[in-house]
Scaffold this active site. Structure first.
Site, PDB file in Angstrom:
ATOM      1  N   GLY A  11       0.842  -1.203   0.000  1.00 14.60           N
ATOM      2  CA  GLY A  11       0.000   0.000   0.000  1.00 14.60           C
ATOM      3  C   GLY A  11       0.872   1.245   0.000  1.00 14.60           C
ATOM      4  O   GLY A  11       1.924   1.256   0.629  1.00 14.60           O
ATOM      5  N   GLY A 113       4.973  -7.046   4.692  1.00  9.56           N
ATOM      6  CA  GLY A 113       5.077  -8.070   3.650  1.00  9.56           C
ATOM      7  C   GLY A 113       6.278  -7.789   2.755  1.00  9.56           C
ATOM      8  O   GLY A 113       7.056  -8.694   2.417  1.00  9.56           O
ATOM      9  N   THR A 114       6.426  -6.526   2.409  1.00 11.44           N
ATOM     10  CA  THR A 114       7.543  -6.092   1.562  1.00 11.44           C
ATOM     11  C   THR A 114       8.869  -6.424   2.244  1.00 11.44           C
ATOM     12  O   THR A 114       9.822  -6.878   1.605  1.00 11.44           O
ATOM     13  CB  THR A 114       7.438  -4.563   1.357  1.00 11.44           C
ATOM     14  OG1 THR A 114       6.193  -4.286   0.739  1.00 11.44           O
ATOM     15  CG2 THR A 114       8.576  -4.031   0.512  1.00 11.44           C
ATOM     16  N   THR A 134       4.744   2.554   6.314  1.00 12.72           N
ATOM     17  CA  THR A 134       3.350   2.149   6.454  1.00 12.72           C
ATOM     18  C   THR A 134       2.614   3.119   7.370  1.00 12.72           C
ATOM     19  O   THR A 134       3.164   3.552   8.390  1.00 12.72           O
ATOM     20  CB  THR A 134       3.132   0.714   7.003  1.00 12.72           C
ATOM     21  OG1 THR A 134       1.757   0.573   7.377  1.00 12.72           O
ATOM     22  CG2 THR A 134       3.974   0.386   8.213  1.00 12.72           C
ATOM     23  N   ASP A 136       0.373   2.210   9.110  1.00 14.24           N
ATOM     24  CA  ASP A 136      -0.035   1.405  10.272  1.00 14.24           C
ATOM     25  C   ASP A 136       0.961   1.464  11.434  1.00 14.24           C
ATOM     26  O   ASP A 136       0.626   1.077  12.550  1.00 14.24           O
ATOM     27  CB  ASP A 136      -0.213  -0.068   9.857  1.00 14.24           C
ATOM     28  CG  ASP A 136      -1.327  -0.252   8.847  1.00 14.24           C
ATOM     29  OD1 ASP A 136      -2.195   0.632   8.750  1.00 14.24           O
ATOM     30  OD2 ASP A 136      -1.328  -1.279   8.139  1.00 14.24           O
ATOM     31  N   ARG A 171     -25.644  13.354  17.803  1.00 12.90           N
ATOM     32  CA  ARG A 171     -25.599  11.994  17.264  1.00 12.90           C
ATOM     33  C   ARG A 171     -24.399  11.223  17.788  1.00 12.90           C
ATOM     34  O   ARG A 171     -23.407  11.816  18.210  1.00 12.90           O
ATOM     35  CB  ARG A 171     -25.450  12.039  15.740  1.00 12.90           C
ATOM     36  CG  ARG A 171     -26.737  12.274  15.023  1.00 12.90           C
ATOM     37  CD  ARG A 171     -26.453  12.456  13.541  1.00 12.90           C
ATOM     38  NE  ARG A 171     -27.690  12.507  12.790  1.00 12.90           N
ATOM     39  CZ  ARG A 171     -27.834  13.120  11.627  1.00 12.90           C
ATOM     40  NH1 ARG A 171     -26.793  13.736  11.096  1.00 12.90           N
ATOM     41  NH2 ARG A 171     -28.977  13.103  11.000  1.00 12.90           N
ATOM     42  N   MET A 178      -8.076   3.311   9.387  1.00 14.43           N
ATOM     43  CA  MET A 178      -7.373   2.170   8.787  1.00 14.43           C
ATOM     44  C   MET A 178      -6.537   1.391   9.802  1.00 14.43           C
ATOM     45  O   MET A 178      -6.050   1.973  10.777  1.00 14.43           O
ATOM     46  CB  MET A 178      -6.493   2.629   7.634  1.00 14.43           C
ATOM     47  CG  MET A 178      -7.246   2.669   6.324  1.00 14.43           C
ATOM     48  SD  MET A 178      -6.137   2.949   4.934  1.00 14.43           S
ATOM     49  CE  MET A 178      -7.197   2.448   3.583  1.00 14.43           C
ATOM     50  N   HIS A 180      -6.017  -3.050   9.887  1.00 14.98           N
ATOM     51  CA  HIS A 180      -6.714  -4.319  10.073  1.00 14.98           C
ATOM     52  C   HIS A 180      -6.139  -5.125  11.221  1.00 14.98           C
ATOM     53  O   HIS A 180      -6.864  -5.772  11.968  1.00 14.98           O
ATOM     54  CB  HIS A 180      -6.647  -5.154   8.784  1.00 14.98           C
ATOM     55  CG  HIS A 180      -7.784  -4.873   7.870  1.00 14.98           C
ATOM     56  ND1 HIS A 180      -7.625  -4.341   6.616  1.00 14.98           N
ATOM     57  CD2 HIS A 180      -9.114  -5.006   8.058  1.00 14.98           C
ATOM     58  CE1 HIS A 180      -8.812  -4.178   6.070  1.00 14.98           C
ATOM     59  NE2 HIS A 180      -9.734  -4.580   6.915  1.00 14.98           N
ATOM     60  N   GLN A 283      -6.672   8.494   3.997  1.00 15.36           N
ATOM     61  CA  GLN A 283      -5.641   8.458   5.048  1.00 15.36           C
ATOM     62  C   GLN A 283      -4.240   8.193   4.491  1.00 15.36           C
ATOM     63  O   GLN A 283      -3.244   8.436   5.153  1.00 15.36           O
ATOM     64  CB  GLN A 283      -5.999   7.388   6.099  1.00 15.36           C
ATOM     65  CG  GLN A 283      -7.233   7.751   6.888  1.00 15.36           C
ATOM     66  CD  GLN A 283      -7.839   6.569   7.617  1.00 15.36           C
ATOM     67  OE1 GLN A 283      -7.526   6.304   8.761  1.00 15.36           O
ATOM     68  NE2 GLN A 283      -8.723   5.836   6.951  1.00 15.36           N
TER      69      GLN A 283
HETATM   70  O1  F6P Z   1      -1.213  -1.412   5.221  1.00 17.63           O
HETATM   71  C1  F6P Z   1      -1.685  -0.140   4.967  1.00 17.63           C
HETATM   72  C2  F6P Z   1      -3.183  -0.158   4.797  1.00 17.63           C
HETATM   73  O2  F6P Z   1      -3.578   1.147   4.445  1.00 17.63           O
HETATM   74  C3  F6P Z   1      -3.978  -0.633   5.986  1.00 17.63           C
HETATM   75  O3  F6P Z   1      -4.128   0.291   7.007  1.00 17.63           O
HETATM   76  C4  F6P Z   1      -5.285  -0.999   5.327  1.00 17.63           C
HETATM   77  O4  F6P Z   1      -5.998  -1.915   6.111  1.00 17.63           O
HETATM   78  C5  F6P Z   1      -4.841  -1.577   4.031  1.00 17.63           C
HETATM   79  O5  F6P Z   1      -3.575  -1.010   3.755  1.00 17.63           O
HETATM   80  C6  F6P Z   1      -5.756  -1.311   2.876  1.00 17.63           C
HETATM   81  O6  F6P Z   1      -5.268  -1.980   1.770  1.00 17.63           O
HETATM   82  P1  F6P Z   1      -5.682  -1.718   0.260  1.00 17.63           P
HETATM   83  O7  F6P Z   1      -5.066  -0.431  -0.166  1.00 17.63           O
HETATM   84  O8  F6P Z   1      -5.123  -2.859  -0.477  1.00 17.63           O
HETATM   85  O9  F6P Z   1      -7.173  -1.609   0.232  1.00 17.63           O
END
Ligand code: F6P
Length: 357
Positions: A11, A113-114, A134, A136, A171, A178, A180, A283
């Site tokens: 990503g 992963g990279t 990242t 994340d 509300r 983001m 996962h 994001q």
């Molecule tokens: O790993 C970065 C990230 O933006 C995560 O936060 C998110 O869950 C995922 O990539 C989204 O992946 P894609 O761009 O493949 O939808």
């Protein structure tokens, strides 16, 4: 003379260009001759020999530019050893292209992963340097990854915007952030945006506790509640399922994401109107924030220094404010998660933020 290959994989995020610029500036100022080959779309470019010799002009004016000038793609690590649809051995193909160009080193920018594939290439005898990218912030062995701070800015401003409309309408609002597998981004954006409830993958939530936190705010005379919910937030019941069972459950779920399920269950339990906002890929978009520009310039320059010293097989980390080469074999495959009992969670709870636990 240095011949460098460069690729961005996985990503994207805001500061990839800034990092590549840092590397190339650091090298070009300190070598007589430099050739930089940019592989397109991450490892795909390296596998299929899709590259271009880059010029200094390519790296000019990109400090503030989001995305990646090389393009990127996801090439799952677990499929790297599996031949492609035409029977091509991807690892051998990458080695072949590396050797064909007589590269001194590959500079690889990407996330977990990279990094695993970068380590695999190292094991296969290639010289690699990895730069931790990242939003994340989940790469083990570095205090921070680039993209994280820029993404916090975007997610926080989404929460800020929701705040004003939530207050006008009394509300309950969920902002889905983001992440996962890990909740760093949700935690930081949630605290920065003044969220009342933060749900993270690392801290399974009890929907009754979440509902109770919403009711408590009403009792205190607060008409609205903001929840920052990570994409990978999980309930206590679901956390008991095996990975496979949970995947199956998600497949059959009528909700587009976890946040919508939380919203539906909260409406049922509290009678409040609950709305969901998903800033999604915004994001990862736009310009890098100043913090990331500085971080990437430093990581890039430190990577250049390693290359000049012929030191390979490292991730360039940022630890306690200093750049540091960390051996890839020590970090590849490890994830940096939010510890549920860490100081920041403790302090957030102290000021009344609920984590639904
Ligand atoms: O790993 C970065 C990230 O933006 C995560 O936060 C998110 O869950 C995922 O990539 C989204 O992946 P894609 O761009 O493949 O939808």
């Amino acid at each position: 003379m240095k011949r460098i290959g460069m690729l961005t994989s996985g990503g994207d995020c805001q500061a990839l260009n800034a990092a590549m610029r840092g590397v190339v500036k650091g090298l070009s100022k300190n070598t007589d001759e430099l050739e930089v080959y940019g592989f397109y779309e991450g490892y795909k470019g390296l596998i299929y020999g899709n590259y271009r010799l880059l010029t200094p002009a390519d790296f000019s004016g990109i400090l503030t530019k989001g995305g990646t000038i090389l393009g990127t793609s996801r090439q799952p690590f677990k499929r790297m050893r599996i031949p492609d649809e035409n029977g091509l051995d991807k690892v051998e193909a990458m080695k072949k292209n590396y050797k064909k160009l007589r590269l001194d080193c590959l500079v690889i920018l990407g996330g977990n992963g990279t990094q695993k594939t970068a380590n695999l290439l190292r094991e296969e005898g290639l010289n690699v340097i990895h730069l931790p990218k990242t939003i994340d912030n989940d790469i083990y062995g570095t205090d921070i990854t680039f993209g994280f701070q820029s993404a916090i800015d975007v997610a926080t401003s989404a929460i800020d915007c929701i705040h004003t409309t939530a207050a006008s309408h009394n509300r309950v609002f969920i902002v889905e952030v983001m992440g996962h597998k890990v909740g760093w981004l949700t935690l930081y954006a949630g605290v920065a945006g003044g969220a009342d409830i933060i749900l993270l993958p690392e801290i399974p939530y009890d929907i009754d506790k979440v509902a109770e936190a919403v009711r408590q705010r009403s009792k205190e005379g607060k008409g609205f509640t903001i929840l920052a919910v990570a994409e990978g937030a999980i309930s206590k019941e679901d956390a008991k399922l095996t990975k496979k069972e949970y995947k199956e459950k998600l497949k059959k779920s009528p909700y587009p994401s976890v946040s919508y399920e939380v919203a539906a269950r909260l409406e049922e339990k509290t009678g409040c109107e609950v709305r969901v906002t998903v800033p999604g890929h915004t994001q990862r978009g736009g310009s890098p924030c100043p913090y990331d520009r500085v971080l990437c310039t430093r990581l890039g320059a430190a990577a250049a220094e390693l290359i000049l010293q012929n030191k390979y097989g490292y991730m360039v980390a940022m630890i306690n404010g200093n750049t540091k080469p960390v051996p890839l074999e020590e970090v590849a495959g490890k994830l940096k998660t939010v510890e549920p009992d860490c100081q920041m969670i403790h302090e957030a709870k102290l000021i009344g933020i609920s984590f639904g636990d």
